[in-house]
Design a protein around this motif. Structure first.
Motif, short mmCIF file in Angstrom:
data_model
loop_
_atom_site.label_atom_id
_atom_site.label_comp_id
_atom_site.label_asym_id
_atom_site.label_seq_id
_atom_site.Cartn_x
_atom_site.Cartn_y
_atom_site.Cartn_z
N GLU B 221 -3.91 -6.03 -3.45
CA GLU B 221 -2.74 -5.94 -2.56
C GLU B 221 -2.37 -4.48 -2.29
N ARG B 432 4.06 -6.25 5.83
CA ARG B 432 3.46 -7.55 5.57
C ARG B 432 4.51 -8.67 5.52
N MET B 478 -7.70 -8.81 -0.24
CA MET B 478 -6.48 -8.04 -0.01
C MET B 478 -5.31 -8.94 0.37
N TYR B 479 -5.54 -9.73 1.39
CA TYR B 479 -4.41 -10.49 1.94
C TYR B 479 -4.04 -11.67 1.04
N SER B 481 -4.15 -11.56 -2.17
CA SER B 481 -3.34 -10.92 -3.21
C SER B 481 -1.96 -10.54 -2.67
N ALA B 482 -1.95 -10.03 -1.43
CA ALA B 482 -0.68 -9.61 -0.83
C ALA B 482 0.26 -10.80 -0.63
N ARG B 485 1.86 -11.70 -4.03
CA ARG B 485 2.88 -10.78 -4.56
C ARG B 485 4.10 -10.83 -3.65
N HIS B 492 2.55 -1.73 -1.61
CA HIS B 492 2.62 -3.09 -1.05
C HIS B 492 4.06 -3.40 -0.65
N ARG B 494 6.50 -6.20 1.38
CA ARG B 494 6.70 -7.51 2.02
C ARG B 494 8.06 -7.51 2.70
#
Lengths: 108, 535
Positions: B221, B432, B478-479, B481-482, B485, B492, B494
């Motif tokens: 992430e 994100r 990546m996404y 994991s993102a 989280r 990172h 959000r």
């Protein structure tokens, strides 16, 4: 993006063909290498640094060329200017030891 | 032997340790392995000495003399930025190994600048000089270098241990196959073909190969680093924009815009219009120091006839992905082993969370990690490789592009464009959201399914095919994991979860090819004070 391989300066040593990390050049028998894959050029200027004849010019524009002539580059002292700036030419070796990054890191 | 169709001309080599990648981590790994008596081959996708993100640039290095107070201060100073995910014991080990490594480099001829007393100042490295010397040292140590020789897949033995790799030689138009007792993945991070300096070849190839052999990842992430550059240029040097004034098209200063702590403001403005910079906060002395510190930074400006200290120029943000991010192959012990027998990881290909958590502000920590992890991985791979049973049957672990899985042809350039459209845009990767990440994952998963059903690529298309597959796989880790989280920590971010959630101070493991998984691992205990380290 790599713009010029000077036919007058190039000795066809092909060091740039080897040194380019993205394999942009192709050898040509008995002649200067050709810029075979310009779109693969990452504008990293490494070929210029490795050219012993200062025969290469990389345009600073990552996506294209400047349309500049070799005569203009010679007149402006641009060919080989990066190699000289990092101390990789015969008369500039003392610059290899000049690195003021520690002052930048402390500053501001 | 491998099930893939073998090219007619394939050179076959044997060694104890095969290092994939010839940047800082790979060259340190090769040097260390050779020093312990192993037979070493280093295969570089480009040219060892100019390849990768370090060679064309300059970098500071996390070099701190072994004074307990200074070491302690260096370790704790970055903990908050990294979201308190760094590990103090690992940080201390890296500081030791980096200090020793740079001193060694000085002894071997690196021209460090000298202070007034004539003592070397070892806090930064000039990329061209550094990597030219590393190539020389590697060759001098008897390592065989294969330039322009990208690896396509790892070879595994019957027990699942990694036992070599095979790839192509771009300039000869033929292939190589290396049988090795151990392999070090030092292929760099993944920057998704952005124009960030030196990152074009960094497409996550090693990540894909390692995953195909069973390795997994950590911190994926933390993969949305964006660096500031002049809009026309590849030269990224975010540090220097500390002295910038950022303005909009009308020339008005943009409130809150800054290289650190205000980069998101720049990204927001770039979504609707141009952003300009002028490095007018640097005084005359600093301007001179900057010029002598980083000649490569000024090259594009000089050639465009722009004085960056007095003239406004348009800027952009180039995605640096996991190159300046901190996620990568998960390290399971102090030898930088990946958990797959015979496979080690070093440098930007590996996770750097252990020393900087979820954020790196510059090259400093990544450069230190490359030296340290490279040396540890090289040493351990040599120990393992010399003992490994040779002569065992090996087969290729690779998937997409290497074996016919269907008749469906596909265009690697189109596949690459599909990934870039998901990972470059700020609205998807910088800012994100659950909806944005979910929709991107749907498209990326579909693309992976398509790649898995494709025919093997031909000789001319196989490298680009593997790159497109690797970027697709990396984007999915990546996404996924993102998405897992649900907070903002380190780099990172959000949008619907501002700030860090104390309950999520953990690491995220990710991996898998057809089915991507994410799971949690505990982070090291929070230190209430630093006494235990300083002691």
């Amino acid at each position: 993006m790599i713009e010029i391989v000077s036919p007058s300066r190039c000795t066809a040593c092909n060091i740039c063909v080897s040194a380019c990390p993205t394999n942009v050049f192709d050898k040509t028998p008995g002649a200067p290498p050709v810029i075979a894959r310009p779109d693969d050029c990452q504008t990293c200027f490494m070929c210029e640094l490795y050219c012993p004849e200062d025969a290469l010019y990389v345009s600073p524009k990552a996506g294209g060329w400047q349309g500049i002539s070799e005569d203009d580059l010679v007149a402006a002292g641009t060919l080989g200017s990066y190699r000289a700036a990092i101390g990789w030419t015969a008369g500039t070796a003392e610059l290899r030891r000049v690195d003021t990054m520690h002052r930048v890191l402390k500053g501001g | 032997m491998g099930s893939a169709s073998s090219p007619s001309s394939e050179s076959h080599l044997d060694c104890d340790v095969l290092v994939l990648g010839g940047g800082p981590a790979g060259t340190w790994a090769a040097l260390e392995a050779a020093k312990s008596g192993a037979r070493v081959i280093l295969a570089d996708k480009g040219f060892c000495g100019t390849s990768g993100a370090t060679a064309p640039s300059g970098t500071s290095v996390w070099y701190v003399p072994p004074d307990p107070e200074r070491r302690h201060a260096a370790i704790v100073s970055r903990e908050a930025l990294g979201g308190h995910l760094a590990d103090r014991a690992w940080s201390a080990r890296v500081l030791d190994a980096t200090y020793d490594g740079l001193n060694h480099l000085g002894e071997r001829g690196y021209p460090f600048p000298l202070d007034e007393a004539g003592a070397p100042i070892r806090v930064s490295l000039q990329g061209p000089e550094y990597m030219r010397l590393m190539r020389k040292l590697v060759k001098g140590a008897g390592v065989r270098i294969l330039d322009h020789s990208p690896a396509l897949e790892l070879l595994v033995d019957g027990g699942g241990a990694v036992a070599g790799a095979r790839g192509i030689r771009r300039q000869q138009g033929d292939a190589w196959r290396v049988h090795a007792g151990a392999v070090v993945i030092a292929t760099g991070g993944c920057a998704f073909l952005s124009r960030a300096l030196g990152c074009t070849a960094l497409t996550g190839d090693g990540h894909l190969m390692a995953a195909e052999a069973g390795a997994d990842f950590s911190g994926m992430e933390f993969s949305n680093a964006y660096a500031i550059a002049a809009a026309f240029s590849s030269v990224t040097k975010t540090l220097f924009y500390k002295w910038a004034t950022f303005t909009d098209a009308g020339g008005d200063e943009i409130p809150g815009a800054a290289s650190n702590g205000g980069r998101s403001v720049i990204a927001r403005h770039l979504q609707t219009g141009p952003v300009f910079a002028r490095l007018d906060r640097a005084d005359d002395a600093m301007r001179q120091s900057m010029r002598s510190a980083q000649p490569n930074f000024f090259l594009p400006f000089d050639r465009m006839g722009i004085d960056p200290f007095t003239q406004r120029f348009p800027v952009t943000l180039h995605l640096e992905g996991t190159v300046r991010g901190t996620g990568g192959l998960r390290i399971v012990d102090e030898t930088c082993a990946t958990g797959v027998p015979g496979l080690y990881a070093a440098g930007d290909a590996a996770t750097r969370e252990l020393i900087c958590g979820g954020f790196t502000g510059g090259g400093s920590h990544n450069a230190a990690w490359a030296i340290s992890s490279g040396r540890w991985a090289g040493r351990a791979a040599a120990d393992h490789g010399r003992r490994a049973h040779t002569g065992a049957a090996r087969q290729g672990a690779g998937t997409v592009g290497l074996r016919d899985a269907g008749a469906r042809p596909f265009d690697p350039a189109e596949a690459a464009r599909t990934v870039l459209a998901e990972v470059h845009p700020f609205e998807r990767n910088y800012f994100r959201t659950e909806a944005g990440l979910g929709a991107a994952l749907d498209r990326l998963d579909r693309q992976w399914e398509g790649l898995r059903a494709a025919a093997a690529a031909d000789r001319d298309g196989v490298l680009r095919t593997r790159e497109a597959a690797a970027m697709t796989a990396v984007a999915r880790w990546m996404y996924r994991s993102a998405l897992a989280r649900t907070e903002s920590r380190g780099m990172h971010r959000r949008m619907e979860h501002a700030g860090a959630d104390p309950a999520q101070r953990h690491y995220l493991t990710s991996g898998g090819l057809d089915a991507v998984f994410v799971s949690r691992r505990p982070a090291p205990a929070l230190a209430t004070n630093g006494a235990e380290i300083a002691a």
